[in-house]
Enzyme design. Structure first.
Site, PDB file in Angstrom:
ATOM      1  CD  GLU A 156      -9.312   3.444   7.642  1.00 51.89           C
ATOM      2  OE1 GLU A 156      -9.286   4.620   7.232  1.00 51.89           O
ATOM      3  OE2 GLU A 156      -8.552   3.001   8.518  1.00 51.89           O
ATOM      4  NE  ARG A 213      -7.274   7.123  11.785  1.00 51.09           N
ATOM      5  CZ  ARG A 213      -7.992   8.058  11.146  1.00 51.09           C
ATOM      6  NH1 ARG A 213      -9.276   8.206  11.439  1.00 51.09           N
ATOM      7  NH2 ARG A 213      -7.459   8.824  10.250  1.00 51.09           N
ATOM      8  CG  PHE A 215      -4.759   3.516  11.547  1.00 52.16           C
ATOM      9  CD1 PHE A 215      -3.888   2.718  10.834  1.00 52.16           C
ATOM     10  CD2 PHE A 215      -4.243   4.632  12.191  1.00 52.16           C
ATOM     11  CE1 PHE A 215      -2.536   3.025  10.748  1.00 52.16           C
ATOM     12  CE2 PHE A 215      -2.885   4.952  12.116  1.00 52.16           C
ATOM     13  CZ  PHE A 215      -2.036   4.142  11.387  1.00 52.16           C
ATOM     14  CB  ALA A 240      -5.905   7.559   6.322  1.00 54.54           C
ATOM     15  NE  ARG A 264     -12.711  -1.737   5.243  1.00 52.16           N
ATOM     16  CZ  ARG A 264     -13.325  -2.447   4.289  1.00 52.16           C
ATOM     17  NH1 ARG A 264     -13.265  -3.757   4.306  1.00 52.16           N
ATOM     18  NH2 ARG A 264     -14.000  -1.860   3.339  1.00 52.16           N
ATOM     19  CD  GLU A 305      -0.776   2.900   6.733  1.00 56.25           C
ATOM     20  OE1 GLU A 305      -1.918   2.474   7.011  1.00 56.25           O
ATOM     21  OE2 GLU A 305      -0.339   3.978   7.161  1.00 56.25           O
ATOM     22  CB  THR A 313      -4.194  11.141  13.011  1.00 53.51           C
ATOM     23  OG1 THR A 313      -3.218  10.101  13.028  1.00 53.51           O
ATOM     24  CG2 THR A 313      -5.584  10.534  13.047  1.00 53.51           C
ATOM     25  CG  PHE A 366      -8.307  -5.777   4.129  1.00 57.91           C
ATOM     26  CD1 PHE A 366      -9.494  -5.161   3.744  1.00 57.91           C
ATOM     27  CD2 PHE A 366      -7.940  -6.957   3.508  1.00 57.91           C
ATOM     28  CE1 PHE A 366     -10.306  -5.724   2.759  1.00 57.91           C
ATOM     29  CE2 PHE A 366      -8.747  -7.520   2.526  1.00 57.91           C
ATOM     30  CZ  PHE A 366      -9.933  -6.912   2.149  1.00 57.91           C
ATOM     31  CD  GLN A 379      -2.731  -1.044   2.622  1.00 59.89           C
ATOM     32  OE1 GLN A 379      -2.753  -2.070   3.282  1.00 59.89           O
ATOM     33  NE2 GLN A 379      -3.331   0.066   3.032  1.00 59.89           N
TER      34      GLN A 379
HETATM   35  N1  MTE Z   1     -11.424  -2.840   0.285  1.00 54.87           N
HETATM   36  C1  MTE Z   1     -10.860  -3.894  -0.348  1.00 54.87           C
HETATM   37  N2  MTE Z   1     -11.588  -4.583  -1.245  1.00 54.87           N
HETATM   38  N3  MTE Z   1      -9.578  -4.278  -0.086  1.00 54.87           N
HETATM   39  C2  MTE Z   1      -8.812  -3.616   0.846  1.00 54.87           C
HETATM   40  O1  MTE Z   1      -7.657  -3.966   1.064  1.00 54.87           O
HETATM   41  N4  MTE Z   1      -8.702  -1.771   2.490  1.00 54.87           N
HETATM   42  C3  MTE Z   1      -9.472  -0.919   3.383  1.00 54.87           C
HETATM   43  C4  MTE Z   1     -10.555  -0.173   2.615  1.00 54.87           C
HETATM   44  N5  MTE Z   1     -11.295  -1.082   1.787  1.00 54.87           N
HETATM   45  C5  MTE Z   1      -9.395  -2.512   1.533  1.00 54.87           C
HETATM   46  C6  MTE Z   1     -10.726  -2.143   1.191  1.00 54.87           C
HETATM   47  C7  MTE Z   1      -8.656   0.058   4.091  1.00 54.87           C
HETATM   48  S1  MTE Z   1      -7.870  -0.408   5.493  1.00 54.87           S
HETATM   49  C8  MTE Z   1      -8.543   1.342   3.669  1.00 54.87           C
HETATM   50  S2  MTE Z   1      -7.656   2.500   4.530  1.00 54.87           S
HETATM   51  C9  MTE Z   1      -9.189   1.797   2.429  1.00 54.87           C
HETATM   52  O2  MTE Z   1      -9.922   0.766   1.766  1.00 54.87           O
HETATM   53  C10 MTE Z   1      -8.107   2.322   1.488  1.00 54.87           C
HETATM   54  O3  MTE Z   1      -8.634   2.744   0.300  1.00 54.87           O
HETATM   55  P1  MTE Z   1      -9.321   4.191   0.116  1.00 54.87           P
HETATM   56  O4  MTE Z   1      -8.439   5.155   0.813  1.00 54.87           O
HETATM   57  O5  MTE Z   1      -9.350   4.321  -1.341  1.00 54.87           O
HETATM   58  O6  MTE Z   1     -10.657   4.096   0.745  1.00 54.87           O
HETATM   59  N1  HPA Z   2      -4.747   6.245   9.186  1.00 53.96           N
HETATM   60  C1  HPA Z   2      -4.246   5.239   8.460  1.00 53.96           C
HETATM   61  N2  HPA Z   2      -2.980   5.058   8.255  1.00 53.96           N
HETATM   62  C2  HPA Z   2      -2.142   5.933   8.806  1.00 53.96           C
HETATM   63  C3  HPA Z   2      -2.598   7.001   9.568  1.00 53.96           C
HETATM   64  C4  HPA Z   2      -3.969   7.172   9.771  1.00 53.96           C
HETATM   65  O1  HPA Z   2      -4.452   8.088  10.435  1.00 53.96           O
HETATM   66  N3  HPA Z   2      -1.526   7.678   9.991  1.00 53.96           N
HETATM   67  C5  HPA Z   2      -0.470   7.025   9.490  1.00 53.96           C
HETATM   68  N4  HPA Z   2      -0.828   5.977   8.774  1.00 53.96           N
HETATM   69 MO1  MOS Z   3      -6.213   1.413   6.116  1.00 53.04          MO
HETATM   70  S1  MOS Z   3      -6.005   0.590   7.986  1.00 53.04           S
HETATM   71  O1  MOS Z   3      -5.796   3.014   6.701  1.00 53.04           O
HETATM   72  O2  MOS Z   3      -4.861   0.826   5.330  1.00 53.04           O
END
Ligand code: MTE
Ligand code: HPA
Ligand code: MOS
Length: 752
Positions: free
Chosen positions: A706, A304, A338, A503, A336, A226, A434, A222, A191
């Site tokens: 999330e 968080r 966090f 995030a 997800r 990261e 954050t 998920f 990620q």
């Molecule tokens: N959805 C799918 N299908 N696969 C993933 O790995 N990760 C989740 C969420 N939805 C995830 C998911 C997490 S932890 C985050 S932070 C967000 O998607 C990241 O994508 P976005 O910032 O585009 O929402």
């Molecule tokens: N959310 C998700 N990932 C992160 C954050 C947060 O606030 N800060 C650093 N990595």
């Molecule tokens: Mo999502 S836990 O911020 O990759």
């Protein structure tokens, strides 16, 4: 618009790291890991392993030309252990062989002796021993000490949540190959491409520009990729550098489960005070985060937790203290939510327990204390565009909570061994990293001479549909058909210095950058059109692949326009940088305005518990959610359903267990149960609350990654309600999720 990947996914044609055709001479890696959780390495003998068929080389800390250090926030994590080991599964060495099987077979021939020390796996035990990654942090609003006196009810209790295995379908992995002059291309399932690049450069002792990290897509992250995709990417890059040949490293499922960190388990204590009208006046809590052996992202996750400690409620007096505890298990990491979900569970547990002691339904307290505009969060940000009450009201109206409640009562009266339970779960989740400096992204857009478009951003597609949203943004601003647009891989050479895709902010940050770059291109192209058509610039508009002059369609189309621009030597490339405005946070005061905006919603859970077997089924989950003005309802609904079920899994069946020696007991899918199609609620009703949305969200379509997971917390309290219908004496000593069928049985028949 459908997800642009759906076609190739269904046909099995989408490419993941392990699908990349292997280059000639590729070596395969297998990782030697610590078999004890804490102690000293006394001796290692690699001689037999080196003689095994196919084995080419074994890399240890001695082979690292740069720093043996991969810690993201705090430099406390070696790539390969030197003398000390801090968790079972900690990497010690990398065996490289001609085939994967040969590398894995050689693992059995490495002989290591240790001097074991006592392992600490409990965060409170660690806290009492002073084992902390960072000094504890406190968020404070008002004055709790004075507030208790004004309370008619003061309730204290404990609430624990276990960890959660990410179980991305694609396990961790990377493929690295040397190119000329000591440069390395590194394909990683990450990620955070920049984190992998930066760390690889540090370990290899070369500048960042010598490493190009490329990410096509992930089979799920998920949060688990990261920060924790980095080790494997760096190992592959190191091996490619040392051996000067391509190196592939893909973790097997059980190795991935053993070696990688998960959602942080938390143990917490709280005290909540209410006046006689059920207004929450004061809340105090201590959160003991089980961070594991290295800090990883836990300090940020801890923060968080504090940001979400009051969930969707207004509490005028708050003292929340959080402690990031060092334990001898793999470093836990982003998942997800966090840290938010862990904090919110404690608040919900406090309300549930208070409701029971006062003798009212929990929802009476919840509803009474929902946030509204003009109030303030414990961290000083003002509550704006608040949808806590509207989503609750929407749920009451649309799904007539009152009727559901009556039906449940009638059902429970009629049935002795089946009991239904109900819980309402409001949520409030802050959108932005954050850590303020992380809130930026970039886009690079090429329009090719034939009118086709290629887009690079910092966004990593991990199944959440962000690439589809990027196409939508470009198609709308350029006013061309989506079929003309291609999303390129995420690549550090094209888009540098990126934050991870995390995030829930990926679509907002990168979408805004795409929007800016496209607007710049449109502006430039409009000038070309005006010149070619001898029109006044202000009369010219680009719409649906046509040029209009004062609303009259000209004969000049998109492709002709691009040709004209190219011949006129006008640049068809644009890059843009977006950084979230307005946000700030002062850690010395623990106050500020850290979030671009908040996402709200309310869910109702109806569960039926089989009071003979302890089994349960979710009859229905009704959700009224604030999507703003969703730019893609299919994708957003997918995120809602997936997140909800993932949250239910965390709260009900996913029992992550380490024993006292720090060994992961739930180390396979036979011992770690995740939701399947049978555990999905029979009915999931999602209502899109119509709101104006927020300008800080891309096209006013609010972040959706999330927040849906947070609803899952309602599953715990619905089951608790049903169990208490059967056994009214049941009151858990510690509200401890997951509520597994075993715990349900204890609750049904235990003598409390
Ligand atoms: N959805 C799918 N299908 N696969 C993933 O790995 N990760 C989740 C969420 N939805 C995830 C998911 C997490 S932890 C985050 S932070 C967000 O998607 C990241 O994508 P976005 O910032 O585009 O929402
Ligand atoms: N959310 C998700 N990932 C992160 C954050 C947060 O606030 N800060 C650093 N990595
Ligand atoms: Mo999502 S836990 O911020 O990759």
């Amino acid at each position: 618009m459908k997800n642009i990947d759906s076609h190739s996914h269904v046909r099995g044609e989408s490419i993941y790291v392990d699908d990349i055709p292997e280059r000639q001479g590729t070596l395969h890696g297998a990782i030697v890991t610590s078999s004890i959780a804490h102690g000293k390495i006394l001796s290692i003998d690699y001689s037999k392993a080196l003689k095994q068929p196919g084995v080419v080389r074994i890399l240890t800390y001695k082979d690292i030309p740069g720093q043996n250090q991969i810690g993201g926030i705090i430099p406390d994590e070696p790539l390969f252990a030197k003398k000390e080991v801090h968790f079972q599964g900690q990497p010690i060495a990398l065996i490289l062989a001609s085939t994967e099987l040969e590398a894995r077979l050689a693992l059995h021939h490495v002989e290591i002796t240790y001097k074991a020390k006592k392992a600490v796996v409990d965060p409170i035990e660690a806290y009492n021993k002073g084992m902390l990654h960072i000094p504890s942090r406190t968020f404070q609003l008002g004055n709790t000490t004075n507030a208790w006196k004004k309370c008619a009810h003061v309730i204290e209790g404990k609430a624990d949540t276990d960890g959660q295995e990410h179980l991305y379908l694609e396990t961790q992995g990377a493929y690295a190959y040397p190119v000329e002059n000591g440069h390395i291309t590194l394909v990683s399932s990450t990620q955070g491409p920049t984190a992998v690049q930066r760390t690889a450069a540090k370990v290899l002792g070369i500048p960042m520009h010598k490493i190009e990290v490329d990410v096509r897509r992930l089979g799920g992250g998920f949060g688990g990729k990261e920060d924790q995709a980095t080790a494997w990417g760096v190992m592959a890059a190191l091996a490619a550098q040392v051996c000067q040949c391509p190196v592939k490293l893909i973790l097997h499922r059980m190795d991935d489960m053993k070696m990688t960190g998960k959602r942080n388990p938390y143990r917490s204590t709280y005290k909540i005070g209410l006046d006689k009208n059920l207004n929450i006046l004061a809340f105090e809590a201590d959160y003991y985060q089980n961070a594991g052996a290295a800090a990883d992202l836990s300090p940020a996750i801890l923060e968080r937790t504090l940001f979400h400690c009051t969930n969707a409620y207004y509490v005028p007096h708050v003292t929340a203290r959080a402690h990031s505890c060092i334990t001898h298990i793999p470093p836990n990491t982003a998942f997800r939510g966090f840290g938010g979900p862990q904090g919110m569970f404690v608040m919900e547990a406090a309300i549930a327990k208070a409701a029971r002691e006062i003798g009212v339904p929990a929802r009476a307290i919840q509803k009474k204390n929902l946030l509204s505009n003009g109030q303030v969060f414990p961290y000083g940000q003002k509550v704006e565009e608040c949808q806590a009450q509207p989503t609750w009201a929407g749920l009451e109206k649309k799904h007539s909570l009152h009727k559901i409640d009556k039906e449940l009562q009638a059902f429970n009266k009629k049935h002795d061994h089946l009991k239904k339970g109900l819980a309402i779960m409001p949520i409030c989740f802050g959108i932005s990293f954050t850590n303020t400096p992380m809130n930026h992204a970039r886009a690079l857009i090429h329009i090719y001479q034939d009118g086709s478009v290629g887009i690079s951003t910092a966004a990593v597609e991990m199944g959440q549909g962000v690439n589809t949203k990027m196409v939508q943004v470009a198609a709308k601003v350029l006013s061309i058909d989506a079929s003309r647009i291609k999303i390129e891989s995420t690549n550090t050479t094209r888009v540098a210095n990126t934050s991870p895709s995390a995030a829930s902010s990926t679509a907002d940050l990168n979408g805004k950058a795409v929007e800016m770059a496209c607007h710049a291109l449109v502006k430039r192209l409009t000038k070309v059109a005006a010149k070619n058509l001898n029109a006044k610039l202000s009369d010219v508009t680009l719409k649906d692949e046509n040029i209009y002059i004062k609303k009259k369609k000209s004969s000049f189309g998109w492709e002709a326009l691009i040709q004209a621009a190219f011949l006129a030597r006008v640049s068809l490339t644009e890059s843009a940088h977006y950084s979230t405005p307005k946000i700030h946070f002062d850690k010395s005061k623990e106050k500020g305005h850290p979030f671009a905006y908040h996402v709200y919603g309310t869910a109702a859970f109806v569960v039926t518990v089989d009071c003979i077997r302890g089994r349960y089924d979710f009859d229905a989950v009704h959700v009224v959610h604030d999507f703003g003005t969703s730019m893609n309802r299919i994708i957003d609904l997918g995120q809602m359903e997936g997140g909800l079920v993932q949250g239910i899994g965390w709260m009900t069946m996913e029992e992550l267990l380490y024993n006292q020696e720090g060994r992961l007991m739930s180390n396979a899918l036979s011992t770690y149960k995740i939701p399947d199609i049978y555990s999905v609620p029979k009915e999931i009703n999602v209502t899109f609350l119509h709101t104006d949305g927020n300008d800080m969200a891309i096209f006013k379509s609010k972040a959706v990654g999330e927040p849906p997971l947070l609803y899952g917390i309602g599953a715990y309290f619905a089951i608790l309600d049903a169990v208490q219908q059967f056994n009214p004496k049941f009151e858990p000593e510690i509200y401890h999720a997951p509520f597994t069928p075993e715990k349900v049985l204890m609750g049904l028949y235990g003598d409390f």
